[in-house]
Design a protein around this motif. Structure first.
Motif, PDB file in Angstrom:
ATOM      1  N   ARG A 100     -40.054  28.062 -11.485  1.00  0.00           N
ATOM      2  CA  ARG A 100     -39.811  27.246 -12.680  1.00  0.00           C
ATOM      3  C   ARG A 100     -38.400  27.446 -13.203  1.00  0.00           C
ATOM      4  O   ARG A 100     -37.973  28.582 -13.420  1.00  0.00           O
ATOM      5  N   PRO A 101     -37.661  26.359 -13.430  1.00  0.00           N
ATOM      6  CA  PRO A 101     -36.345  26.474 -14.058  1.00  0.00           C
ATOM      7  C   PRO A 101     -36.493  26.666 -15.565  1.00  0.00           C
ATOM      8  O   PRO A 101     -37.611  26.678 -16.097  1.00  0.00           O
ATOM      9  N   ALA A 102     -35.375  26.777 -16.256  1.00  0.00           N
ATOM     10  CA  ALA A 102     -35.411  27.012 -17.700  1.00  0.00           C
ATOM     11  C   ALA A 102     -36.107  25.881 -18.438  1.00  0.00           C
ATOM     12  O   ALA A 102     -36.787  26.097 -19.446  1.00  0.00           O
ATOM     13  N   SER A 103     -35.954  24.655 -17.966  1.00  0.00           N
ATOM     14  CA  SER A 103     -36.572  23.508 -18.618  1.00  0.00           C
ATOM     15  C   SER A 103     -37.165  22.577 -17.570  1.00  0.00           C
ATOM     16  O   SER A 103     -36.596  22.385 -16.487  1.00  0.00           O
ATOM     17  N   TYR A 120     -42.531  16.258 -19.931  1.00  0.00           N
ATOM     18  CA  TYR A 120     -43.277  17.014 -18.926  1.00  0.00           C
ATOM     19  C   TYR A 120     -44.663  17.225 -19.512  1.00  0.00           C
ATOM     20  O   TYR A 120     -44.893  16.925 -20.695  1.00  0.00           O
ATOM     21  N   PHE A 121     -45.597  17.734 -18.720  1.00  0.00           N
ATOM     22  CA  PHE A 121     -46.934  17.949 -19.255  1.00  0.00           C
ATOM     23  C   PHE A 121     -47.085  19.391 -19.711  1.00  0.00           C
ATOM     24  O   PHE A 121     -47.011  20.317 -18.883  1.00  0.00           O
ATOM     25  N   PRO A 122     -47.286  19.646 -21.012  1.00  0.00           N
ATOM     26  CA  PRO A 122     -47.405  21.015 -21.532  1.00  0.00           C
ATOM     27  C   PRO A 122     -48.802  21.583 -21.310  1.00  0.00           C
ATOM     28  O   PRO A 122     -49.551  21.872 -22.251  1.00  0.00           O
ATOM     29  N   GLY A 123     -49.158  21.781 -20.061  1.00  0.00           N
ATOM     30  CA  GLY A 123     -50.518  22.177 -19.717  1.00  0.00           C
ATOM     31  C   GLY A 123     -50.936  23.524 -20.270  1.00  0.00           C
ATOM     32  O   GLY A 123     -52.093  23.714 -20.649  1.00  0.00           O
ATOM     33  N   LYS A 124     -50.021  24.486 -20.302  1.00  0.00           N
ATOM     34  CA  LYS A 124     -50.382  25.818 -20.791  1.00  0.00           C
ATOM     35  C   LYS A 124     -50.785  25.764 -22.255  1.00  0.00           C
ATOM     36  O   LYS A 124     -51.710  26.454 -22.678  1.00  0.00           O
ATOM     37  N   ARG A 125     -50.095  24.953 -23.030  1.00  0.00           N
ATOM     38  CA  ARG A 125     -50.405  24.841 -24.446  1.00  0.00           C
ATOM     39  C   ARG A 125     -51.809  24.296 -24.664  1.00  0.00           C
ATOM     40  O   ARG A 125     -52.490  24.653 -25.637  1.00  0.00           O
ATOM     41  N   LEU A 126     -52.247  23.428 -23.770  1.00  0.00           N
ATOM     42  CA  LEU A 126     -53.561  22.823 -23.886  1.00  0.00           C
ATOM     43  C   LEU A 126     -54.640  23.597 -23.144  1.00  0.00           C
ATOM     44  O   LEU A 126     -55.819  23.279 -23.248  1.00  0.00           O
ATOM     45  N   GLY A 127     -54.234  24.610 -22.359  1.00  0.00           N
ATOM     46  CA  GLY A 127     -55.196  25.353 -21.554  1.00  0.00           C
ATOM     47  C   GLY A 127     -55.701  24.563 -20.366  1.00  0.00           C
ATOM     48  O   GLY A 127     -56.823  24.765 -19.903  1.00  0.00           O
ATOM     49  N   TRP A 128     -54.840  23.660 -19.860  1.00  0.00           N
ATOM     50  CA  TRP A 128     -55.239  22.766 -18.784  1.00  0.00           C
ATOM     51  C   TRP A 128     -54.582  23.113 -17.463  1.00  0.00           C
ATOM     52  O   TRP A 128     -54.571  22.358 -16.590  1.00  0.00           O
ATOM     53  N   LEU A 129     -53.965  24.075 -17.179  1.00  0.00           N
ATOM     54  CA  LEU A 129     -53.177  24.406 -16.002  1.00  0.00           C
ATOM     55  C   LEU A 129     -51.806  24.855 -16.486  1.00  0.00           C
ATOM     56  O   LEU A 129     -51.582  25.049 -17.680  1.00  0.00           O
ATOM     57  N   GLU A 130     -50.867  24.996 -15.542  1.00  0.00           N
ATOM     58  CA  GLU A 130     -49.494  25.308 -15.906  1.00  0.00           C
ATOM     59  C   GLU A 130     -48.789  24.043 -16.411  1.00  0.00           C
ATOM     60  O   GLU A 130     -49.245  22.919 -16.173  1.00  0.00           O
ATOM     61  N   ASP A 131     -47.668  24.238 -17.106  1.00  0.00           N
ATOM     62  CA  ASP A 131     -46.829  23.100 -17.445  1.00  0.00           C
ATOM     63  C   ASP A 131     -46.423  22.405 -16.148  1.00  0.00           C
ATOM     64  O   ASP A 131     -46.154  23.060 -15.136  1.00  0.00           O
ATOM     65  N   THR A 132     -46.351  21.078 -16.188  1.00  0.00           N
ATOM     66  CA  THR A 132     -46.233  20.302 -14.962  1.00  0.00           C
ATOM     67  C   THR A 132     -45.118  19.272 -15.053  1.00  0.00           C
ATOM     68  O   THR A 132     -45.019  18.556 -16.054  1.00  0.00           O
ATOM     69  N   PRO A 133     -44.278  19.155 -14.022  1.00  0.00           N
ATOM     70  CA  PRO A 133     -43.205  18.158 -14.030  1.00  0.00           C
ATOM     71  C   PRO A 133     -43.737  16.734 -14.149  1.00  0.00           C
ATOM     72  O   PRO A 133     -44.820  16.414 -13.641  1.00  0.00           O
ATOM     73  N   ALA A 134     -42.949  15.873 -14.787  1.00  0.00           N
ATOM     74  CA  ALA A 134     -43.380  14.493 -15.033  1.00  0.00           C
ATOM     75  C   ALA A 134     -43.639  13.736 -13.741  1.00  0.00           C
ATOM     76  O   ALA A 134     -44.555  12.900 -13.681  1.00  0.00           O
TER      77      ALA A 134
END
Length: 321
Positions: free
Chosen positions: A93-96, A190-204
């Protein structure tokens, strides 16, 4: 169904890996486009060209650390092992994630391909086997060097065509992954999956491939970019596709849809009921949890070791159409 009910679904929660007996060594590997990928390798001290090296392809937006216990199990049973994260995830994962160019096809054609090249270089002369979970099984067919794969084990492997979802959960899953996920992605970039408890954050770009669901992979957003020339047919591996009857993603239709792309391989689809191993449920994510070391992991191990299933393997063979 309302938004709160949909967000509350726990189906994508995964188990954090337990401490392992032989931690993998971290590495960095450059993909063909220069993107730096991170991962871990389990390597025996002595080189043996009869020993296979196993590359583990993760599910969409699941960190490679989730598979550490399984990697350690394979290592203890005589294999060298590579785990890694696709670009945008975990060790890669990069910084952003905003503006990151990453798609499902990139994960296979660039990231998995880089691991095939690494295995060929770092474990020279050794057979190369692959274990692919969920989309990781699809990624195994997207690398240009797929002809290097000797044996392939997939678990719940498909590419999220919504009509293949289990009927009882289909509409909820359609709302979650094909409506809410892309809408949230549009807002954040991007998809903030960690915040939602749905997986890792995910690229668009990955979200776009997943959510714009079509029955043919080459019709996906990034699949179209390769002009329909998919490299799946270059894979001529002995292939075992494992599916669980209570996996709402990995239905028979979904597994067979992906297997149809591996037309150059010797394919076996093995279907397991949770009751076959004395469980009430297993689902899509649990196969690689350490709780199944004695019941499910030996199925994959037997195939990697011998290219066949033991006579007492729980489950049944799905007839190929």
């Amino acid at each position: 169904m309302n938004l709160q009910d949909t967000l509350a679904q726990p189906s994508t929660q995964i188990e954090l890996p337990l401490p392992i007996s032989a931690p993998g060594e971290p590495f960095k590997e450059s993909a063909a486009d220069g993107f730096i990928l991170g991962g871990f390798s389990w390597r025996h001290a002595s080189r043996d060209t009869a020993r296979a090296v196993v590359i583990i392809n993760a599910a969409t937006s699941v960190r490679c650390r989730h598979y550490s216990r399984f990697a350690d199990y394979l290592f203890a049973n005589g294999f060298d092992v590579i785990t890694y994260d696709y670009r945008g995830i975990g060790e890669s994962r990069p910084a952003s994630l905003k503006g990151l160019q990453a798609s499902w096809t990139d994960w296979g054609a660039l990231d998995f391909e880089a691991m095939l090249k690494r295995a060929q270089r770092e474990f020279s002369g050794q057979p190369i086997d692959v274990v692919g979970h969920s989309f990781g099984g699809c990624a195994a067919g997207l690398g240009a060097s797929g002809h290097l794969i000797r044996r392939l084990v997939t678990v719940g492997a498909q590419f999220a065509y919504w009509r293949d979802y289990a009927p009882a959960q289909r509409w909820r899953m359609l709302a979650k992954w094909h409506v809410l996920m892309p809408l949230v992605t549009m807002i954040y970039g991007y998809f903030p999956g960690k915040r939602l408890g749905w997986l890792e954050d995910t690229p668009a770009g990955v979200v776009r491939d997943w959510s714009l669901s079509t029955a043919r992979y080459e019709k996906r957003a990034s699949g179209r970019a390769i002009n329909g020339q998919l490299p799946f047919t270059a894979v001529n591996a002995q292939t075992l596709a494992i599916s669980l009857s209570d996996d709402p993603y990995g239905t028979i239709a979904a597994i067979e849809r992906l297997l149809g792309y591996f037309s150059g391989s010797q394919n076996t689809h093995w279907r397991i009921e949770p009751q076959d191993i004395g469980e009430e449920e297993v689902g899509h994510f649990a196969f690689f949890r350490s709780a199944y070391q004695a019941t499910l992991w030996p199925i994959a191990l037997s195939w990697l070791q011998n290219g066949e299933l033991a006579p007492d393997t729980p489950g049944r063979r799905v007839p190929r159409s």
